[in-house]
Design a protein around this motif. Sequence first.
Motif, short mmCIF file in Angstrom:
data_model
loop_
_atom_site.label_atom_id
_atom_site.label_comp_id
_atom_site.label_asym_id
_atom_site.label_seq_id
_atom_site.Cartn_x
_atom_site.Cartn_y
_atom_site.Cartn_z
N ILE A 147 0.84 -1.21 0.00
CA ILE A 147 0.00 0.00 0.00
C ILE A 147 0.87 1.25 0.00
CG2 ILE A 147 -1.68 1.33 1.35
CD1 ILE A 147 -2.81 -1.39 2.33
N ALA A 148 1.92 1.26 0.81
CA ALA A 148 2.82 2.42 0.86
C ALA A 148 3.46 2.67 -0.50
CB ALA A 148 3.89 2.19 1.93
N GLN A 149 3.84 1.60 -1.21
CA GLN A 149 4.41 1.76 -2.55
C GLN A 149 3.40 2.40 -3.50
OE1 GLN A 149 6.29 -2.57 -2.50
NE2 GLN A 149 6.92 -1.47 -4.35
N LEU A 150 2.16 1.97 -3.40
CA LEU A 150 1.13 2.51 -4.29
C LEU A 150 0.86 3.99 -3.99
CD1 LEU A 150 -1.30 -0.55 -4.29
CD2 LEU A 150 0.00 0.31 -6.25
N ILE A 151 0.86 4.36 -2.73
CA ILE A 151 0.68 5.77 -2.37
C ILE A 151 1.84 6.60 -2.91
CG2 ILE A 151 0.58 7.41 -0.45
CD1 ILE A 151 -0.91 5.25 1.16
N GLU A 152 3.05 6.07 -2.71
CA GLU A 152 4.25 6.79 -3.16
C GLU A 152 4.25 6.98 -4.68
OE1 GLU A 152 9.13 6.21 -3.09
OE2 GLU A 152 7.82 4.82 -2.00
N ARG A 153 3.73 6.01 -5.40
CA ARG A 153 3.71 6.08 -6.86
C ARG A 153 2.51 6.86 -7.40
NH1 ARG A 153 6.68 2.35 -9.88
NH2 ARG A 153 8.20 1.19 -8.64
N GLY A 154 1.64 7.33 -6.52
CA GLY A 154 0.49 8.12 -6.95
C GLY A 154 -0.70 7.30 -7.40
N HIS A 155 -0.74 6.02 -7.03
CA HIS A 155 -1.84 5.15 -7.44
C HIS A 155 -2.80 4.84 -6.29
CE1 HIS A 155 -0.10 4.61 -11.37
NE2 HIS A 155 1.03 4.16 -10.85
N ALA A 156 -2.55 5.39 -5.12
CA ALA A 156 -3.43 5.17 -3.98
C ALA A 156 -3.40 6.41 -3.10
CB ALA A 156 -3.00 3.94 -3.19
N TYR A 157 -4.41 6.54 -2.25
CA TYR A 157 -4.50 7.74 -1.41
C TYR A 157 -5.31 7.42 -0.15
CZ TYR A 157 -9.16 7.89 -3.53
OH TYR A 157 -10.43 7.57 -3.96
N PRO A 158 -4.92 8.02 0.99
CA PRO A 158 -5.74 7.92 2.19
C PRO A 158 -6.97 8.80 2.05
CG PRO A 158 -3.43 8.42 2.71
CD PRO A 158 -3.62 8.66 1.24
N ALA A 159 -8.08 8.34 2.55
CA ALA A 159 -9.31 9.14 2.50
C ALA A 159 -9.15 10.38 3.36
CB ALA A 159 -10.49 8.30 2.98
N THR A 160 -9.85 11.43 2.99
CA THR A 160 -9.75 12.70 3.71
C THR A 160 -10.90 12.90 4.69
OG1 THR A 160 -10.93 13.78 1.89
CG2 THR A 160 -8.53 13.79 1.80
N ASP A 161 -11.67 11.83 4.94
CA ASP A 161 -12.83 11.96 5.83
C ASP A 161 -12.57 11.40 7.23
OD1 ASP A 161 -12.65 9.28 5.27
OD2 ASP A 161 -14.71 9.04 4.57
N ASP A 162 -11.28 11.21 7.57
CA ASP A 162 -10.88 10.70 8.89
C ASP A 162 -11.36 9.27 9.16
OD1 ASP A 162 -9.60 13.10 9.57
OD2 ASP A 162 -11.50 13.97 10.24
N SER A 163 -11.71 8.55 8.10
CA SER A 163 -12.17 7.17 8.27
C SER A 163 -11.01 6.19 8.47
CB SER A 163 -12.97 6.72 7.04
OG SER A 163 -12.15 6.73 5.88
N GLY A 164 -9.80 6.57 8.05
CA GLY A 164 -8.67 5.65 8.09
C GLY A 164 -8.60 4.75 6.87
N ASP A 165 -9.53 4.93 5.92
CA ASP A 165 -9.52 4.12 4.71
C ASP A 165 -8.42 4.58 3.75
OD1 ASP A 165 -11.78 2.88 5.74
OD2 ASP A 165 -13.19 4.03 4.51
N VAL A 166 -7.93 3.63 2.95
CA VAL A 166 -6.99 3.93 1.87
C VAL A 166 -7.54 3.28 0.60
CG1 VAL A 166 -4.63 3.73 1.00
CG2 VAL A 166 -5.04 3.92 3.47
N TYR A 167 -7.54 4.06 -0.50
CA TYR A 167 -8.15 3.57 -1.74
C TYR A 167 -7.15 3.53 -2.90
CZ TYR A 167 -12.52 4.53 0.69
OH TYR A 167 -13.54 4.55 1.61
N PHE A 168 -7.39 2.58 -3.81
CA PHE A 168 -6.65 2.56 -5.07
C PHE A 168 -7.34 3.52 -6.03
CE2 PHE A 168 -5.73 1.09 -9.37
CZ PHE A 168 -4.36 0.88 -9.31
N ASP A 169 -6.54 4.34 -6.69
CA ASP A 169 -7.06 5.34 -7.63
C ASP A 169 -7.17 4.70 -9.01
OD1 ASP A 169 -7.62 7.48 -9.24
OD2 ASP A 169 -6.11 8.81 -8.36
N VAL A 170 -8.37 4.27 -9.36
CA VAL A 170 -8.59 3.56 -10.62
C VAL A 170 -8.20 4.41 -11.82
CG1 VAL A 170 -10.43 2.68 -12.12
CG2 VAL A 170 -10.35 1.99 -9.72
N ARG A 171 -8.48 5.70 -11.77
CA ARG A 171 -8.20 6.57 -12.92
C ARG A 171 -6.70 6.77 -13.14
NH1 ARG A 171 -12.39 6.80 -16.40
NH2 ARG A 171 -14.36 7.21 -15.31
N SER A 172 -5.90 6.42 -12.12
CA SER A 172 -4.45 6.60 -12.27
C SER A 172 -3.81 5.45 -13.05
CB SER A 172 -3.78 6.68 -10.88
OG SER A 172 -3.72 5.38 -10.27
N TRP A 173 -4.59 4.41 -13.31
CA TRP A 173 -4.03 3.23 -13.97
C TRP A 173 -4.77 3.01 -15.29
CZ3 TRP A 173 0.38 1.10 -13.82
CH2 TRP A 173 0.60 -0.18 -14.35
#
Length: 471
Positions: free
Chosen positions: A126-152
């Motif tokens: 997950i950390a690799q995906l965030i670093e590469r710009g393909h994933a992001y932590p949610a901004t709603d304080d939920s603690g969720d992390v998502y894969f950015d489909v549009r980035s791939w």
Amino acid sequence: MTLRLYDTATRSVRDFVPREAGKVGVYLCGLTLQAPPHIGHLRSGVNYDVLRRWLLAAGFQVTFIRNVTDIDDKILVKAQEQGRPFWSIAYANELKLAEAYRALNVLPPTYEPRATGHIPEMHQLIAQLIERGHAYPATDDSGDVYFDVRSWPAYGALSNQSPDEMQSACDAPERGKRDPRDFALWKGVKPDEPADAYWPSPWGRGRPGWHIECSAMCRRYLGAEFDIHGGGLDLIFPHHENELAQSQAADLPFARYWVHHGLLGIGGTKMGKSLGNTLDLAYVAGLGVRPVELRYYYVAAHYRSRIDYSEDALREAAVAYRRIEGFVQRAVERLGVGQLGELPAAFAAAMDDDLNTSAALAVLHDVLRDGNNALAGGDDVTVRTALASIRAMLDILGVDPLDPAWTGGAGASDLRGVVDSLVALALEQRAQARVRKDWAAADALRDQLKRAGVVVEDTPAGPRWTIGEHD
């Protein structure tokens, strides 16, 4: 002839060329352990067991990984409903799954990892995906992390879909997503879920999403690239599509071949717990069908074909198997067990043709016909050759009646001896009744044995007994 497999990614039958000569790495998506397995689930284990046996027969060193998912939304729902720890539900069902696979003579995997045992590997991915710009932590304080489909840009290639035509991913609320199709890699703690279903992470306490676990375990046990990824047709989307996207986005080449098996349905619909239409091994046993006969039922169909379950078809498969078993038993009584023989070229060609087990069994039945004719004609040379060849073919399919998996192995030899003695005593009493022409007593003894599961067949060489229903 070279093994050829249907590859879902290219939608074509391709020559199988392993990544490394002489070695094959296989990853099979196993069960989510919210409930015990049913016969639809078990088809998967048998189908890929046949693939593995064929690879082994070809001389490959096979590393076979089959995971289990022991943390998941469905398991947590069961935990809440039953008031039990989620892990106790998962473990109980894991034991039942292992028991069912043993009953069906499915070889144990090289390793069977659990999702909960690989949280650090998931965090790393997950950390690799965030670093590469393909994933992001949610901004709603939920603690969720998502894969950015549009980035791939390649997202949807495996299932041959355009992201614009896809429905929203339903694994988490949309409020924290940039796009409704983005899928969860990490799920933050929720107040309505079991208090012990979480792990610390860089993004807060939570648990893994469904898809990230397989990518992490594939890399852990098979490396960045491996040969075959297997699973049911129902997993192509979203599970395997998401696995492929997140793995390649993390610069992992991932699977070279995607092999999917057809489903076992009932009444024209998928067999599933949510539909209340599942059947298990106990149900099949109640029909008088043995596990070896259920396995034969599975392998009689091509692995990519859909099977629509019916009792008539299952019983027909059982009868067909008993004919094969009967020949093996008669031939062994006459000539001894002997050794496994050569595989007929036509059988090997069928197996190399995308594991065409239905065509392979047609070859077996041709040899069976010749063997039965030879038995009737007293041609022991042909009988011996047919027996060795038939057993070699049955061994590849995992249904050789002389396999210790079906005979009970060395551990059951003492019990078999006791049963032999008791049945011999009953047969002696029956023979004495027949000598004095007390047909009622003879028939009563035979019927008592049958009710106990012992079937007596009168042959020119004397009475023969077997376990199970007579066909």
